[in-house]
Design a protein around this motif. Structure first.
Motif, short mmCIF file in Angstrom:
data_model
loop_
_atom_site.label_atom_id
_atom_site.label_comp_id
_atom_site.label_asym_id
_atom_site.label_seq_id
_atom_site.Cartn_x
_atom_site.Cartn_y
_atom_site.Cartn_z
N TRP A 261 -34.77 -40.35 24.22
CA TRP A 261 -35.99 -40.55 25.00
C TRP A 261 -37.12 -39.75 24.37
CZ3 TRP A 261 -36.76 -43.88 29.00
CH2 TRP A 261 -35.63 -44.43 29.60
N ILE A 262 -38.31 -40.34 24.32
CA ILE A 262 -39.45 -39.67 23.69
C ILE A 262 -40.71 -39.95 24.51
CG2 ILE A 262 -39.85 -41.65 22.15
CD1 ILE A 262 -40.85 -39.68 20.04
N LYS A 263 -41.60 -38.95 24.54
CA LYS A 263 -42.90 -39.10 25.21
C LYS A 263 -43.96 -38.42 24.37
CE LYS A 263 -44.06 -36.66 28.90
NZ LYS A 263 -44.23 -36.16 30.29
N SER A 264 -45.04 -39.11 24.08
CA SER A 264 -46.16 -38.57 23.31
C SER A 264 -47.42 -38.64 24.15
CB SER A 264 -46.36 -39.38 22.02
OG SER A 264 -47.57 -39.02 21.37
N SER A 265 -48.27 -37.62 24.01
CA SER A 265 -49.56 -37.66 24.72
C SER A 265 -50.55 -38.58 24.04
CB SER A 265 -50.15 -36.24 24.81
OG SER A 265 -50.43 -35.75 23.50
N VAL A 266 -50.21 -39.00 22.81
CA VAL A 266 -51.07 -39.89 22.03
C VAL A 266 -50.32 -41.20 21.78
CG1 VAL A 266 -52.22 -40.23 19.81
CG2 VAL A 266 -52.32 -38.01 20.94
N SER A 290 -45.03 -48.42 18.55
CA SER A 290 -46.18 -47.78 19.19
C SER A 290 -45.82 -47.32 20.60
CB SER A 290 -47.36 -48.75 19.24
OG SER A 290 -48.50 -48.11 19.77
N LEU A 291 -45.95 -46.02 20.83
CA LEU A 291 -45.63 -45.45 22.13
C LEU A 291 -46.85 -45.50 23.04
CD1 LEU A 291 -43.68 -42.26 20.97
CD2 LEU A 291 -42.75 -44.50 21.57
N THR A 292 -46.60 -45.74 24.31
CA THR A 292 -47.67 -45.66 25.31
C THR A 292 -47.88 -44.20 25.67
OG1 THR A 292 -47.06 -47.83 26.19
CG2 THR A 292 -48.41 -46.41 27.60
N ALA A 293 -49.13 -43.77 25.68
CA ALA A 293 -49.43 -42.36 25.92
C ALA A 293 -48.84 -41.87 27.24
CB ALA A 293 -50.95 -42.15 25.92
N ASP A 294 -48.23 -40.68 27.18
CA ASP A 294 -47.71 -39.98 28.37
C ASP A 294 -46.68 -40.80 29.14
OD1 ASP A 294 -49.37 -37.64 28.06
OD2 ASP A 294 -51.06 -38.84 28.77
N ASN A 352 -48.24 -41.95 7.76
CA ASN A 352 -48.44 -41.75 9.19
C ASN A 352 -49.89 -41.98 9.59
OD1 ASN A 352 -45.77 -40.27 10.13
ND2 ASN A 352 -46.38 -39.34 8.20
N THR A 353 -50.07 -42.48 10.80
CA THR A 353 -51.39 -42.42 11.43
C THR A 353 -51.66 -40.96 11.78
OG1 THR A 353 -51.09 -44.62 12.34
CG2 THR A 353 -52.76 -43.24 13.36
N SER A 354 -52.87 -40.48 11.50
CA SER A 354 -53.15 -39.05 11.66
C SER A 354 -53.53 -38.65 13.07
CB SER A 354 -54.29 -38.65 10.70
OG SER A 354 -55.49 -39.35 11.05
N THR A 355 -53.58 -39.61 14.00
CA THR A 355 -54.16 -39.35 15.33
C THR A 355 -53.50 -38.16 16.04
OG1 THR A 355 -54.52 -41.73 15.49
CG2 THR A 355 -54.80 -40.43 17.50
N TRP A 356 -52.18 -38.12 16.05
CA TRP A 356 -51.50 -37.04 16.78
C TRP A 356 -51.87 -35.68 16.20
CZ3 TRP A 356 -48.34 -32.88 16.33
CH2 TRP A 356 -47.68 -32.43 17.50
N TRP A 357 -51.86 -35.56 14.86
CA TRP A 357 -52.12 -34.28 14.20
C TRP A 357 -53.55 -33.80 14.42
CZ3 TRP A 357 -48.88 -30.87 11.94
CH2 TRP A 357 -49.42 -29.86 11.14
N THR A 358 -54.49 -34.72 14.48
CA THR A 358 -55.90 -34.33 14.59
C THR A 358 -56.38 -34.28 16.04
OG1 THR A 358 -56.52 -36.66 14.24
CG2 THR A 358 -56.48 -35.21 12.31
N THR A 359 -55.47 -34.54 16.99
CA THR A 359 -55.82 -34.41 18.41
C THR A 359 -55.41 -33.04 18.89
OG1 THR A 359 -55.54 -36.78 18.80
CG2 THR A 359 -55.49 -35.34 20.73
N ASN A 360 -56.36 -32.23 19.29
CA ASN A 360 -56.08 -30.86 19.72
C ASN A 360 -55.17 -30.85 20.95
OD1 ASN A 360 -56.28 -28.06 19.75
ND2 ASN A 360 -58.04 -28.08 21.14
N ASP A 361 -54.12 -30.03 20.85
CA ASP A 361 -53.18 -29.83 21.96
C ASP A 361 -52.40 -31.10 22.31
OD1 ASP A 361 -53.90 -27.16 22.15
OD2 ASP A 361 -55.44 -27.55 23.66
N SER A 362 -52.29 -32.04 21.39
CA SER A 362 -51.42 -33.20 21.62
C SER A 362 -49.98 -32.71 21.76
CB SER A 362 -51.53 -34.19 20.47
OG SER A 362 -51.24 -33.57 19.23
N THR A 363 -49.15 -33.50 22.44
CA THR A 363 -47.77 -33.08 22.71
C THR A 363 -46.79 -34.19 22.37
OG1 THR A 363 -47.86 -33.84 25.02
CG2 THR A 363 -48.47 -31.53 24.57
#
Length: 502
Positions: A261-266, A290-294, A352-363
């Motif tokens: 199971w996985i959950k990403s804020s992005v 593609s994961l749905t956020a949160d 990789n798409t850089s979105t997660w890394w460049t989003t501050n405090d992403s989880t």
């Protein structure tokens, strides 16, 4: 064979009798003829000798209804859309061999269902399904599964993230929190945080029994996504645990199934891979989609064997699960998904798409990691905390305490500055561990015979023991040569650590 219009006209005696006999002959033969009667009535029978079918005229007198074949057999498609009313055969039985060698035509009963416990109560299904696979979205009650196992299916240790001996949260790269799972990162402007966290109530993983997850929280990466930047969530499995798992890993028709199971804020796609560590290194790359956020999402990957894979039957690194590998351009490029290939450190996954890394405090959170020898993902094999802890202690054992707690080290002083203790482990460790301590300890020999220290402990010979080891204290003074001593936690919280991780 005869048909008749069933109208008896006025005629002489002999002619009338002939006409009447013809009408009766048509009745007793069901108007048997190769062509339909010239005059037709609602509910009239016609034995169509051309089609070999007994037919009945409908109530509107505008069409024929085919009833059955003239030899008595059922017409193949007569039951296609028919259904039996609820409880229509309650308490009824079908006589033994009633259907004999006859067969129902293909698709003869469409969308039928059998009520719970209704019809097969005392029956048996033949045990030989040949090479067929039976798969159900419901449940199967069985005492055993042929050529499989009900227990110890999960090759992954601590997949429910229950055990975190080292710490509950850390900004140190490596295995710093949840046992057996490494959160590693580099190239960051602000350190990432790895932690053991609670699974929120009301979520699907929570309802399935998961209470803990492994969480990575991103820092503020002000310089963007650099070519050497990366983070990973990794789990290593001993070679002998794969070699003896029952997976025919050299055959592409034998499978293991990875699920988690996985959950990403992005909302984005992530990559991971499996890597064999013996012989020629091989890797198998997959994506999460593609994961749905949160939103918690279950990932399932069915992975075949490959003739180029090697696993030694030893306690070294066998299979590495890079559950998530997020990297800059130094280690990504043109990589095929869902197939085995020779490992290249510079081509681990697609870009990789850089979105997660460049989003501050992403989880990013993970729980319920399971790897099993199977073609499907079975329900997660939940273990008690005690079972998971003992499995983890093969790789890492931390003994915590304070001044009210004795460690289990008992020994004696070799001199005024040196003492040797024998320390036993709760389980056999994978290999001779390394030793580290945190806090203050004391070698206690009596009310006035002691020496405190914050360093100076080391493992001494025999160095190949995995059930217990000798540890030596080197102190500046305070010991009495020949006296017995206990190794005691002293002052505030302290710990002694034995590490035999892969």
């Amino acid at each position: 064979m005869a048909t008749h219009d069933y109208v008896l006209a006025n005629a002489s005696g002999a002619a009338f009798r002939t006409d009447l006999n013809n009408a009766l002959a048509a009745i007793v033969s069901n108007n048997s003829n190769s062509s339909e009667p010239s005059t037709m009535y609602a509910y009239q029978w016609w034995a169509d000798t051309s089609a070999n079918i007994l037919k009945l005229r409908n109530s509107a007198n505008n069409a024929w209804i085919s009833i059955c074949n003239l030899d008595g057999t059922i017409i193949a498609d007569r039951v296609v859309t028919a259904s039996i009313a609820d409880d229509a055969i309650t308490q009824a039985l079908v006589a033994n061999d009633a259907i004999g060698a006859d067969e129902l035509a293909s698709n003869a009963v469409v969308n039928a269902s059998v009520a719970s416990d209704a019809a097969i109560a005392g029956s048996k299904i033949a045990p030989d399904f040949g090479s067929q696979t039976v798969q159900t979205t419901g449940s199967v009650e069985t005492p055993s599964i042929a050529s499989g196992q009900l227990g110890n299916r999960n090759i992954v240790i601590n997949g429910a993230m229950q055990v975190a001996q080292r710490d509950s949260s850390s900004t140190t790269s490596g295995m710093s929190t949840v046992d057996r799972f490494k959160g590693a990162f580099a190239g960051h402007d602000e350190a990432l945080t790895q932690a053991q966290v609670d699974v929120s109530s009301g979520t699907t993983p929570y309802t399935l029994g998961f209470r803990k997850a492994f969480k990575i929280t991103n820092g503020n990466q002000t310089s963007g996504f650099g070519s050497a930047d990366y983070f990973q969530i990794q789990h290593k499995i001993e070679a002998q645990d794969i070699a003896q798992s029952g997976w025919n890993y050299n055959s592409d028709s034998s499978f293991v199934t990875l699920s988690f199971w996985i959950k990403s804020s992005v909302a984005q796609n992530f990559y991971g891979y499996l890597k064999s560590q013996d012989g020629t290194f091989k890797r198998y790359v997959y994506e999460t989609g593609s994961l749905t956020a949160d939103t918690w999402t279950k990932i399932i990957k069915k992975i075949p064997g490959n003739s180029g894979i090697t696993f030694n039957n030893d306690n070294g690194e066998g299979l590495i699960l890079e559950l998530i590998y997020f990297s800059g351009s130094d280690e990504t490029g043109s990589v095929s998904l869902n197939s085995w290939a020779t490992f290249s450190s510079s081509l681990r996954t697609p870009a990789n798409t850089s979105t997660w890394w460049t989003t501050n405090d992403s989880t990013l959170e993970i729980t319920g990691v399971q790897l099993e020898v199977s073609t499907i993902a079975t329900n997660f094999e939940h273990l008690s905390f005690a079972e998971d802890l003992r499995k983890c202690q093969r790789y890492f054992f931390r003994h915590n305490g304070d001044s009210s707690t004795l460690s289990n080290g008992i020994g004696f002083a070799n001199s005024t500055t040196s003492a040797t203790f024998l320390y036993g482990f709760p389980v056999t460790m994978r290999a001779t561990p390394t030793l580290s301590i945190g806090g203050t300890f004391r070698a206690q020999g009596g009310p006035t015979d002691s020496a405190s220290f914050t360093s100076g402990l080391s493992i001494v010979s025999p160095a190949s023991h995995t059930d217990s080891v000798k540890i030596q204290l080197d102190s500046s003074s305070g010991l009495t040569a020949g006296d017995g001593y206990i190794l005691q936690f002293f002052g505030g919280h302290a710990n002694i650590n034995f590490d035999a991780e892969l």
